[in-house]
Motif scaffolding. Structure first.
Motif, PDB file in Angstrom:
ATOM      1  N   THR A  55     -62.289  27.236   9.992  1.00 33.68           N
ATOM      2  CA  THR A  55     -62.661  26.194  10.935  1.00 33.68           C
ATOM      3  C   THR A  55     -61.838  26.425  12.207  1.00 33.68           C
ATOM      4  N   PRO A  56     -62.204  25.793  13.314  1.00 28.41           N
ATOM      5  CA  PRO A  56     -61.383  25.938  14.526  1.00 28.41           C
ATOM      6  C   PRO A  56     -59.924  25.532  14.295  1.00 28.41           C
ATOM      7  N   GLU A  57     -59.704  24.513  13.476  1.00 34.64           N
ATOM      8  CA  GLU A  57     -58.332  24.082  13.192  1.00 34.64           C
ATOM      9  C   GLU A  57     -57.583  25.152  12.408  1.00 34.64           C
ATOM     10  N   GLN A  58     -58.249  25.737  11.408  1.00 35.46           N
ATOM     11  CA  GLN A  58     -57.623  26.793  10.615  1.00 35.46           C
ATOM     12  C   GLN A  58     -57.330  28.013  11.477  1.00 35.46           C
ATOM     13  N   ARG A  59     -58.246  28.336  12.383  1.00 36.90           N
ATOM     14  CA  ARG A  59     -58.038  29.473  13.277  1.00 36.90           C
ATOM     15  C   ARG A  59     -56.819  29.219  14.172  1.00 36.90           C
ATOM     16  N   MET A  63     -53.418  31.420  14.296  1.00 35.98           N
ATOM     17  CA  MET A  63     -52.900  31.972  15.546  1.00 35.98           C
ATOM     18  C   MET A  63     -51.436  31.552  15.754  1.00 35.98           C
ATOM     19  N   GLU A  64     -51.117  30.315  15.414  1.00 35.99           N
ATOM     20  CA  GLU A  64     -49.732  29.843  15.535  1.00 35.99           C
ATOM     21  C   GLU A  64     -48.829  30.620  14.579  1.00 35.99           C
ATOM     22  N   MET A  65     -49.292  30.865  13.368  1.00 34.73           N
ATOM     23  CA  MET A  65     -48.506  31.622  12.400  1.00 34.73           C
ATOM     24  C   MET A  65     -48.270  33.046  12.915  1.00 34.73           C
ATOM     25  N   MET A  66     -49.304  33.649  13.470  1.00 32.53           N
ATOM     26  CA  MET A  66     -49.167  35.005  14.007  1.00 32.53           C
ATOM     27  C   MET A  66     -48.187  35.022  15.184  1.00 32.53           C
TER      28      MET A  66
END
Length: 131
Positions: A55-59, A63-66
């Motif tokens: 989902t956009p939230e999961q994406r 991205m934050e984790m990366m």
């Protein structure tokens, strides 16, 4: 990708394709042009990488984790250049981790992945440009 295939016809012996989730669904990639040039170069082996549906939230979370991983790598490089051992003088931090899933969540994730694989296979089978 096509310009690279034209410029380096013997460099890419195996084609690796992927899309946002289902191959061909995003409309962002001209697979016909890629496959046509790849075959023109005399190659035939290819494989597909399927991205996990998000989902956009999961994406955004991914991205934050990366970004956190990138910052840790930069910090470690800086410390190494200064002769400091990673984590020296500070509390040892663990890398960011993906949230753990319940068996039901993991089952749903796998169902979704299999659906994406099935849709991608159908797209490629129906494509006249794939040999």
């Amino acid at each position: 990708p096509v310009s690279y295939l034209k410029k380096y016809p013997d460099r890419f012996k195996v084609l690796h394709i992927k899309d946002d989730y289902v191959i061909g669904e995003s409309g962002k990639i001209d697979y016909k042009a890629i496959f046509d040039q790849f075959y023109k170069n005399g190659h035939e082996d290819w494989f597909v990488e399927i991205e996990e549906y998000m989902t956009p939230e999961q994406r955004a979370e991914r991205m934050e984790m990366m970004e956190q991983w990138r910052k840790r790598q930069e910090e470690a490089k800086k410390q190494a250049a200064e002769g400091i051992q990673a984590g020296q003088g500070e509390e040892q931090r663990r890398p960011p981790r993906r949230p753990e899933r319940t068996p039901e969540e993991e089952s749903k994730r796998l169902e979704t992945a299999l659906d994406g694989i099935s849709q991608s296979a159908a797209y490629l089978k129906a494509s006249k440009f794939v040999k």
